[in-house]
Design an enzyme around this catalytic site. Structure first.
Site, mmCIF file in Angstrom:
data_model
loop_
_atom_site.group_PDB
_atom_site.id
_atom_site.type_symbol
_atom_site.label_atom_id
_atom_site.label_comp_id
_atom_site.label_asym_id
_atom_site.label_seq_id
_atom_site.Cartn_x
_atom_site.Cartn_y
_atom_site.Cartn_z
ATOM 1 N N ASP A 97 -61.678 -32.024 -14.056
ATOM 2 C CA ASP A 97 -62.021 -31.239 -15.079
ATOM 3 C C ASP A 97 -61.005 -31.125 -16.242
ATOM 4 O OD1 ASP A 97 -63.461 -30.249 -13.180
ATOM 5 O OD2 ASP A 97 -63.164 -28.165 -13.062
ATOM 6 N N TYR A 156 -54.024 -28.959 -11.191
ATOM 7 C CA TYR A 156 -55.301 -29.422 -11.203
ATOM 8 C C TYR A 156 -55.331 -30.835 -11.192
ATOM 9 C CZ TYR A 156 -60.087 -27.637 -10.224
ATOM 10 O OH TYR A 156 -61.403 -27.115 -10.132
ATOM 11 N N GLU A 174 -56.928 -28.352 -1.018
ATOM 12 C CA GLU A 174 -57.905 -28.536 -2.038
ATOM 13 C C GLU A 174 -57.240 -29.785 -2.687
ATOM 14 O OE1 GLU A 174 -59.923 -26.727 -6.242
ATOM 15 O OE2 GLU A 174 -58.418 -25.621 -5.084
#
Length: 451
Positions: A188, A373, A417
Site C-alpha cells: 500500500d 506498514y 501481521e
C-alpha cells in the site's frame, strides 16, 4: 542481529506441534462459515489475495475447506472478469471498516462493469495468486477435487480473470498489467509509489474517518495524507463507473511483483486447463508474452533488480522494494537476471539471512521505517513468495534458512501481521490469517532435505 542468530529454531518434529496447533486456532477463529477474514478486528471482511494465501495453508488441514475459501471469493467476481479486492460481510457493522461497501457502491457504480447485486464488493483488485492457489489446493486431494468438480468450476472464472488483466489493464500497451491504486499491488504505502502519489490531490480530511487506527497504532499505519490520496483515487475510479477505458488515472504503474505473480498464475492456469480438458494454449501464450515484457520493460540494470514503471512518464522508479525481488518465482527468467536477484537478496539492501525475513524496502534507503506498514517492515507473505522463488532457482540453502526464519518469527510474534526486520518485534495485528496459513504450509512441505 544477536536476537535473530540466537533464537531457537523451530524443529520439524514434535516440537513443531504447538506451532501447528496455534496456527489452526487462528484459522478456526477467523473462519466465518464461507471464508476466512484476515483479522477479526482490523480486517473483518474477505480479502482477495489473503484468501488465496489462506487456501494454500488450509489445504493441509482440509482440502475441501480450502476449495470453499476460493469458491467463496470467486463467487463475487464481476462480469468483466475482475476479482474485487474485498468481499463485504453484510453482518459486519458499517463503521467497523473504512472504506466500506457504502463507499464503493459496487452494485450501482459498478453495474455497467458487471458487479453483482450481491455480495457487495470493492471495485479495485489485488495480485492474482488465485490460479496458483487453486492448483495447489487440487494437488492436496485430487480425488475430492475431481468429485466436487472444483477445477472444472473454477477454470472459466480464472480464465476470465486473467483475460481481464490482459485486455483491460494493459494500460501501457506493452503487454504488462497495470495497477491503478496503491492497494492493488498489495504494498500500500511502499516508497515505490511516493512519486506517483504526490500527483494525487488528496480527499478532504472531513470526508472520511479512518477505522484502522481503532485497531492498530498510528506509527504502524500509512499517514493521514497517504490515506487521503488513497480515498481520492478510489472515489475517482468509482465515480467513473470503474471503467478502465474512461477513467483518467492519476496513478498507473506496472509493478514487477504483481506481474510476476500473474506469470506464475498463468503457468498454474495452463495446468488447470489440461486437468479439465480445456486448451492450455492461451494461458501459456500469455505467460510467455508477460515474461518477455517483464524481463525487458521492468528490469533495472542500475539497481540489479526489477523496478516498477510509472506510466505517467514511462520511467522506471529508482527504488529498491521487495516487489523487485519477487520475479524469482517466474519460470524461464534470463539467467543473468536470476543471478543478479540472488545477489540483491543477500546484499546490503535486503541482507537475507541477517535480518528477520525480507524487508519490504531497502534497509539503506532514506525512506526506510522499520515499523510503518510497507515502508520497511518484513511481511510473511512476501517472504513465502521469495522462499518459493529461491527454491525454484535452486538456491536451496537460502530457501531453507528463510523457511526456518518464517516459522520462528510466526511463533515468536503470535502470527503478527508483519514485523521489524531488525528486532523481529511483531507489528500490526496478531493472529493474522495468512501468517498462520503460510506457516502451516511450510510446516507441511518441510525443508529440501526432508523431501
Amino acid at each position: 542481529m544477536t536476537a535473530l542468530l540466537d533464537a531457537a529454531p523451530v524443529a520439524d518434529t514434535t516440537a513443531a506441534r504447538p506451532l501447528r496447533a496455534a496456527a489452526l486456532r487462528v484459522l478456526f477463529t477467523n473462519w466465518t462459515g464461507t471464508g476466512t477474514v484476515p483479522s477479526r478486528s482490523l480486517y473483518p471482511h474477505q480479502w482477495s489475495w489473503d484468501s488465496a494465501f489462506i487456501a494454500i495453508g488450509l489445504r493441509h488441514l482440509s482440502p475441501r475447506r480450502a476449495q470453499r475459501e476460493l469458491e467463496s471469493l470467486m463467487s463475487a467476481q464481476w462480469a468483466d472478469g475482475r476479482v474485487p479486492h474485498i468481499v463485504f460481510n453484510p453482518c459486519v457493522p458499517a463503521g467497523q471498516y473504512f472504506p466500506g461497501s457504502d463507499f464503493w457502491r459496487s452494485a450501482t457504480a459498478g453495474a455497467a462493469a458487471g458487479a453483482p447485486a450481491a455480495p457487495l464488493t470493492s471495485g479495485i483488485i489485488q495480485p492474482p495468486v488465485h490460479a496458483l492457489a487453486a492448483a495447489l489446493v487440487h494437488e492436496a486431494d485430487p480425488a475430492e477435487s475431481a468429485r466436487r468438480g472444483f477445477l472444472a468450476r473454477l477454470h472459466p472464472r480464472l480464465e476470465a480473470w486473467h483475460r481481464y488483466l490482459a485486455e483491460r489493464r494493459d494500460l501501457g500497451g506493452h503487454g504488462l498489467a497495470a495497477v491503478v491504486h496503491p492497494w492493488e499491488p498489495g504494498l500500500d504505502n511502499s516508497p515505490a509509489w511516493d512519486t506517483a502519489l504526490h500527483r494525487v490531490v488528496p480527499a478532504e480530511a472531513c470526508s472520511f474517518r479512518r477505522a484502522d487506527l481503532d485497531h492498530s497504532a498510528a506509527a504502524d499505519r500509512p499517514t493521514d495524507l497517504d490515506y487521503a490520496r488513497y480515498v481520492r483515487l478510489a472515489r475517482d475510479y468509482r465515480d467513473a463507473g470503474y471503467d478502465d477505458t474512461k477513467t483518467e488515472f492519476a496513478f498507473a504503474v506496472e509493478d514487477p511483483g504483481f506481474n510476476a505473480l500473474l506469470i506464475a498464475a498463468e503457468h498454474a492456469l495452463a495446468g488447470i486447463a489440461e486437468q479439465t480438458g480445456a486448451d492450455p494454449g492461451p494461458a501459456r501464450a500469455r505467460a510467455a508474452a508477460l515474461t518477455r515484457a517483464l524481463s525487458t520493460r521492468l528490469w533495472n540494470p542500475d539497481l540489479g533488480m526489477f523496478s516498477a514503471r510509472d506510466l505517467h512518464d514511462d520511467t522506471l522508479v529508482p527504488v529498491r522494494g521487495v516487489t523487485g525481488l519477487l520475479p524469482l518465482i517466474v519460470p524461464g527468467l534470463p539467467a543473468d537476471q536470476v543471478n543478479a536477484l540472488l545477489e540483491a537478496t543477500s546484499g546490503e539492501h535486503f541482507r537475507l539471512g541477517e535480518v528477520h525475513l525480507v524487508p519490504s524496502y531497502d534497509l539503506t534507503g532514506p525512506e526506510f521505517d522499520p515499523n510503518r506498514y510497507w515502508r520497511g517492515p518484513s511481511w510473511f507473505n512476501t517472504a513465502w513468495m521469495l522462499h518459493r522463488g529461491l527454491r525454484a532457482v535452486g538456491a536451496d540453502g537460502a530457501a531453507d534458512r528463510l523457511r526456518q526464519g518464517i516459522l520462528r518469527d510466526a511463533a515468536a510474534t503470535g502470527f503478527a501481521e508483519y514485523l521489524d526486520p531488525h528486532t523481529g518485534a511483531g507489528r500490526g495485528v496478531r493472529d493474522f490469517s495468512w501468517t498462520a496459513s503460510l506457516a502451516l504450509d511450510l510446516l507441511a512441505t518441510g525443508p529440501k532435505e526432508e523431501r
